[in-house]
Design a protein around this motif. Sequence first.
Motif, PDB file in Angstrom:
ATOM      1  N   ALA A  51     -17.481  -1.160 -18.346  1.00 16.41           N
ATOM      2  CA  ALA A  51     -16.964  -2.452 -17.916  1.00 16.41           C
ATOM      3  C   ALA A  51     -15.973  -3.025 -18.919  1.00 16.41           C
ATOM      4  O   ALA A  51     -14.966  -3.645 -18.535  1.00 16.41           O
ATOM      5  N   THR A  52     -16.223  -2.827 -20.219  1.00 11.95           N
ATOM      6  CA  THR A  52     -15.322  -3.384 -21.238  1.00 11.95           C
ATOM      7  C   THR A  52     -13.939  -2.747 -21.167  1.00 11.95           C
ATOM      8  O   THR A  52     -12.920  -3.408 -21.391  1.00 11.95           O
ATOM      9  N   VAL A  53     -13.901  -1.442 -20.859  1.00 11.73           N
ATOM     10  CA  VAL A  53     -12.626  -0.744 -20.708  1.00 11.73           C
ATOM     11  C   VAL A  53     -11.962  -1.140 -19.401  1.00 11.73           C
ATOM     12  O   VAL A  53     -10.745  -1.378 -19.339  1.00 11.73           O
ATOM     13  N   ALA A  54     -12.793  -1.253 -18.330  1.00 10.37           N
ATOM     14  CA  ALA A  54     -12.260  -1.610 -17.015  1.00 10.37           C
ATOM     15  C   ALA A  54     -11.594  -2.971 -17.049  1.00 10.37           C
ATOM     16  O   ALA A  54     -10.596  -3.210 -16.359  1.00 10.37           O
ATOM     17  N   ALA A  55     -12.096  -3.886 -17.891  1.00 13.49           N
ATOM     18  CA  ALA A  55     -11.549  -5.243 -17.957  1.00 13.49           C
ATOM     19  C   ALA A  55     -10.082  -5.240 -18.372  1.00 13.49           C
ATOM     20  O   ALA A  55      -9.321  -6.149 -18.008  1.00 13.49           O
ATOM     21  N   LYS A  56      -9.654  -4.218 -19.138  1.00 17.06           N
ATOM     22  CA  LYS A  56      -8.277  -4.161 -19.605  1.00 17.06           C
ATOM     23  C   LYS A  56      -7.335  -3.512 -18.590  1.00 17.06           C
ATOM     24  O   LYS A  56      -6.118  -3.582 -18.736  1.00 17.06           O
ATOM     25  N   HIS A  57      -7.894  -2.881 -17.597  1.00 15.47           N
ATOM     26  CA  HIS A  57      -7.073  -2.148 -16.632  1.00 15.47           C
ATOM     27  C   HIS A  57      -7.109  -2.721 -15.213  1.00 15.47           C
ATOM     28  O   HIS A  57      -6.241  -2.396 -14.408  1.00 15.47           O
ATOM     29  N   VAL A  58      -8.094  -3.537 -14.923  1.00 15.43           N
ATOM     30  CA  VAL A  58      -8.230  -4.045 -13.564  1.00 15.43           C
ATOM     31  C   VAL A  58      -7.233  -5.172 -13.303  1.00 15.43           C
ATOM     32  O   VAL A  58      -6.874  -5.923 -14.231  1.00 15.43           O
ATOM     33  N   ASP A  59      -6.774  -5.260 -12.084  1.00 14.25           N
ATOM     34  CA  ASP A  59      -5.886  -6.357 -11.693  1.00 14.25           C
ATOM     35  C   ASP A  59      -6.648  -7.678 -11.766  1.00 14.25           C
ATOM     36  O   ASP A  59      -7.736  -7.801 -11.195  1.00 14.25           O
ATOM     37  N   GLN A  60      -6.095  -8.668 -12.463  1.00 13.68           N
ATOM     38  CA  GLN A  60      -6.812  -9.917 -12.696  1.00 13.68           C
ATOM     39  C   GLN A  60      -7.040 -10.710 -11.411  1.00 13.68           C
ATOM     40  O   GLN A  60      -8.081 -11.361 -11.251  1.00 13.68           O
ATOM     41  N   ASN A  61      -6.099 -10.672 -10.508  1.00 13.19           N
ATOM     42  CA  ASN A  61      -6.302 -11.372  -9.223  1.00 13.19           C
ATOM     43  C   ASN A  61      -7.454 -10.753  -8.446  1.00 13.19           C
ATOM     44  O   ASN A  61      -8.279 -11.458  -7.854  1.00 13.19           O
ATOM     45  N   THR A  62      -7.501  -9.416  -8.477  1.00 13.54           N
ATOM     46  CA  THR A  62      -8.610  -8.717  -7.806  1.00 13.54           C
ATOM     47  C   THR A  62      -9.932  -9.060  -8.473  1.00 13.54           C
ATOM     48  O   THR A  62     -10.948  -9.285  -7.801  1.00 13.54           O
ATOM     49  N   LEU A  63      -9.927  -9.126  -9.806  1.00 11.44           N
ATOM     50  CA  LEU A  63     -11.145  -9.445 -10.541  1.00 11.44           C
ATOM     51  C   LEU A  63     -11.634 -10.860 -10.221  1.00 11.44           C
ATOM     52  O   LEU A  63     -12.836 -11.069  -9.992  1.00 11.44           O
ATOM     53  N   MET A  64     -10.712 -11.818 -10.185  1.00 10.07           N
ATOM     54  CA  MET A  64     -11.107 -13.196  -9.899  1.00 10.07           C
ATOM     55  C   MET A  64     -11.636 -13.331  -8.462  1.00 10.07           C
ATOM     56  O   MET A  64     -12.599 -14.052  -8.214  1.00 10.07           O
ATOM     57  N   GLN A  65     -11.000 -12.608  -7.504  1.00  7.65           N
ATOM     58  CA  GLN A  65     -11.472 -12.666  -6.113  1.00  7.65           C
ATOM     59  C   GLN A  65     -12.870 -12.085  -5.982  1.00  7.65           C
ATOM     60  O   GLN A  65     -13.744 -12.657  -5.318  1.00  7.65           O
ATOM     61  N   GLN A  66     -13.096 -10.953  -6.672  1.00  4.29           N
ATOM     62  CA  GLN A  66     -14.418 -10.336  -6.628  1.00  4.29           C
ATOM     63  C   GLN A  66     -15.448 -11.210  -7.330  1.00  4.29           C
ATOM     64  O   GLN A  66     -16.592 -11.332  -6.888  1.00  4.29           O
ATOM     65  N   THR A  67     -15.046 -11.867  -8.409  1.00  8.01           N
ATOM     66  CA  THR A  67     -15.939 -12.779  -9.129  1.00  8.01           C
ATOM     67  C   THR A  67     -16.370 -13.935  -8.246  1.00  8.01           C
ATOM     68  O   THR A  67     -17.554 -14.294  -8.195  1.00  8.01           O
TER      69      THR A  67
END
Length: 429
Positions: A51-67
Amino acid sequence: MKTSVKHVSPTKVKLTISLGESELADAEQVALTKLAREIKVPGFRKGRVPATVAAKHVDQNTLMQQTVDDALSKAVAESYIDEGIQALERPAVEILKFVPRQELEFTAEAEVLPKVTLGNYKKLKAQKEKLSVVASDVDEIINRMREGMAEKKEVKRAAKDGDEVVIDFVGKKDGEAFEGGTAKEYSLKLGSNSFIPGFEEGLIGAKAGDSKELALTFPKTYHVEMLAGADVVFETTVHKVTELQLPDANDAFAKKADKRFSTLKELKDDIKRELLAQKEREALDKLKDQLVEQLIEVSDIPVSELLLHDQVHSIEQDMTQNLMYRGVSLDMYLAEKGFKDHEEWHKKEVEPAAKKRVQAGLALAELTKQEKIEATSDELAEHINLYKQQYANNPEMAKQFDEPEAQRDIANRLLTEKAVNRLVELNSK
């Protein structure tokens, strides 16, 4: 998490829920774990990215929507449980405010199981009918038994009411034979009202060898639509007239009817006991229905539109299926009952019945809670076995009662049955 509750109506609730930094941080970790399974990062196999590595590569908009999605799902479920509110549908969510990683505020609105306030269910007014069996009730059963044991004697005279005739017949509408209107060597007891009005009466006076044309009209409510209200002609031929000679009602008759009895009095006493038991069952069923109706009348039972809609649909399905088995269309039923159209039937018959069914279920469920009524595992097992026995010749059907959903349904029926019995007990003192 902060939650406030607003009762939009007796059957609808809107929760306003606010989440802070800690809840959103937890939701983001859940979201990262999910997204990490799908992203590709050099040096890591797909699905193995931390997860720590994924945080640097994932699209932030996608991350916020999933959150947001994960935060909403968890918060809605927990809030309804914490508030002791049972939703009847998936709540409709509206986001009011979202500041990434800081704050999320939203509403969640849903139809809910309403609060039921029972009236004084220990002092209802329904009373069981007084039961009695008179001599004529017993004599009616005796006469049916005599008819079943009657000796048949062929006669040459004209047929009269009570005789049995053997006939051929062909029914014609507009000169053409219609389906189901033809038979050969059909045995018919005159006066049995087995056929449409006028048919049996038209054969009185006929002798063996006679042919008669019977011009008749089918009842407007006849179950076959194409014949309802139709003018027809039945071409009939009488082959035989038989007189039914009923045995005398005496001790010999009683012995022949049932080997357990030596006298007519013993037979009549047994019939009287059976009739009383039957009337007792019918009176108890009627009392139960009346008590449930009165329970509804003295209680405050809001009706959810969602529950009402489900019951309306269920009643319509049951009615359509039952009519189909009887060979009757819904339009014919509406005409028979005097409803001008489907909408009027819905309003005057279906919806009131659905409302009463919903209210009865809610009232009895609340009674179960207040009276602390429970079903033991042994009682449930006994009921499940009874259902299985009904389908002893159909292993596939019997197997269905091992499914958790079927057993929950049986358990609910058992609790309802026990609640109604408790209602009878409380009002029979």
